[in-house]
Write an enzyme that holds these catalytic residues in place. Structure first.
Site, PDB file in Angstrom:
ATOM      1  N   ASP A 192     -87.403-108.269 -57.981  1.00  0.00           N
ATOM      2  CA  ASP A 192     -87.678-106.832 -57.815  1.00  0.00           C
ATOM      3  C   ASP A 192     -88.469-106.700 -56.517  1.00  0.00           C
ATOM      4  O   ASP A 192     -89.666-106.536 -56.534  1.00  0.00           O
ATOM      5  CB  ASP A 192     -88.433-106.257 -59.013  1.00  0.00           C
ATOM      6  CG  ASP A 192     -89.719-106.995 -59.337  1.00  0.00           C
ATOM      7  OD1 ASP A 192     -89.894-108.149 -58.898  1.00  0.00           O
ATOM      8  OD2 ASP A 192     -90.568-106.418 -60.044  1.00  0.00           O
ATOM      9  N   HIS A 222     -98.176-115.009 -57.026  1.00  0.00           N
ATOM     10  CA  HIS A 222     -97.356-115.073 -58.234  1.00  0.00           C
ATOM     11  C   HIS A 222     -95.953-115.625 -57.979  1.00  0.00           C
ATOM     12  O   HIS A 222     -95.603-116.722 -58.420  1.00  0.00           O
ATOM     13  CB  HIS A 222     -97.242-113.682 -58.855  1.00  0.00           C
ATOM     14  CG  HIS A 222     -98.539-113.065 -59.254  1.00  0.00           C
ATOM     15  ND1 HIS A 222     -99.383-113.637 -60.184  1.00  0.00           N
ATOM     16  CD2 HIS A 222     -99.136-111.914 -58.863  1.00  0.00           C
ATOM     17  CE1 HIS A 222    -100.442-112.868 -60.349  1.00  0.00           C
ATOM     18  NE2 HIS A 222    -100.313-111.814 -59.555  1.00  0.00           N
TER      19      HIS A 222
END
Length: 321
Positions: free
Chosen positions: A13, A245
């Protein structure tokens, strides 16, 4: 001697840390082949994510990677973009990139994944750095997907660490717990890279400045994006920095389990409507015996790494393009 490259489908995303993960994968071109990229709603809409991805591929000088638009709503709920304060209005820190001349392919992300898995049985690995909606859709199209892929590395979840969307839930899983539950119930070859490890690897202001001073357009662009991202993390860390992340997940997908501490345990997703919604329930009861693998284990849960992720990532980002 020619070493066979690892083949990946990258589901993302495309926000700021996804862009960093993409840069890392592109930098590993001697050992990595990205066969396709699918975008999903999460940090940004699937359509904007695809635009970001195409523009970043152009900037990196690798515009030929196929990009497919995936799901722009979750399995049972509409998508609402609510992380502009983290990733900017366009997902990449409001940085305006030169538009790519390439276009998305006609297949959906789920269709692309299924086709690639069938064409590369046992040799395709998945990296997923957003909600798992596309992967769930692919499983609905091809129930044998778990047998067709080698492994799936996801950035998501929290084992022993607190959540970042709710007290117990990490954002990628919390966005679409039903999709995550479907995936974890169907597959036993998952590597979960949770907040436990990603929150402990950071880029500091000096790292951002190194990127800004680079003569490589891709690295410099990442440095510019990080202005928004590091501002967000001041309330978390007490300084301008950011968690790595998605790039940590990408590194571990490429480097393998030898680069991390990752016991294989049973993981269940809470898809209820209660306060635990989105939690990754990891059975860590074997901790004091050194995590013997239970018969129903479905997921390697990464609890630590054996390499310095920030140094490795910086070296790779500075080489893109």
């Amino acid at each position: 001697m020619n070493i066979e490259k690892k083949r990946f489908y990258f589901d993302c995303d495309t926000g700021i840390d996804d862009a960093m993960a993409l840069g890392y994968l592109l930098a590993e071109k001697e050992s990595v082949e990205i066969l396709g990229i699918g975008t999903v709603c999460g940090n940004i809409s699937a359509q904007q994510g695809a635009k970001n991805t195409l523009d970043l591929l152009r900037l990196a000088g690798q515009p030929s990677v196929p990009v497919a638009i995936g799901e722009n709503s979750y399995l049972y709920y509409d998508y609402v973009c609510d992380v502009q304060h983290i990733h900017g209005e366009n997902g990449i820190g409001d940085l305006v990139l030169v538009p790519s001349a390439s276009h998305t392919i006609t297949e959906s992300a789920a269709e692309l994944l299924v086709r690639l898995a069938r064409e590369n049985p046992g040799k395709l690995d998945i990296i997923a750095t957003g909600p798992l909606t596309n992967i769930a859709k692919a499983l609905q199209l091809e129930p044998l997907l778990p047998e067709l892929i080698g492994s799936m590395t996801i950035m998501g979840g929290a084992a022993l660490a607190p959540g970042n969307r709710t007290p117990v839930a990490e954002a990628n899983i919390a966005c679409d717990p039903e999709a995550a539950a479907l995936v974890f119930n169907a597959m036993n070859n998952i590597v979960m890279v949770p907040l436990d490890v990603t929150m402990s690897h950071t880029f500091e202001e000096e790292d951002r400045n190194r990127l800004l001073l680079s003569d490589k357009p891709f690295a410099k662009a990442i440095g510019e994006m990080l202005e928004v991202y590091t501002d967000f993390y001041v309330d978390t860390y007490g300084r301008k920095t950011c968690a790595l992340h998605d790039p940590v997940a990408a590194v571990l997908a490429v480097r393998g389990l030898d680069a991390c501490i990752a016991p294989k345990v049973k993981v269940v997703i809470d898809a209820t409507q209660g306060p635990g919604r989105g939690q990754t329930l990891c059975d860590m009861r074997g901790k004091y015996l050194g995590y013997p693998e239970p018969l129903d284990a479905n997921c390697h849960v990464v609890l630590g790494t054996t390499q310095n992720m920030a140094d490795l990532l910086m070296h790779k980002l500075l080489s893109v393009g």
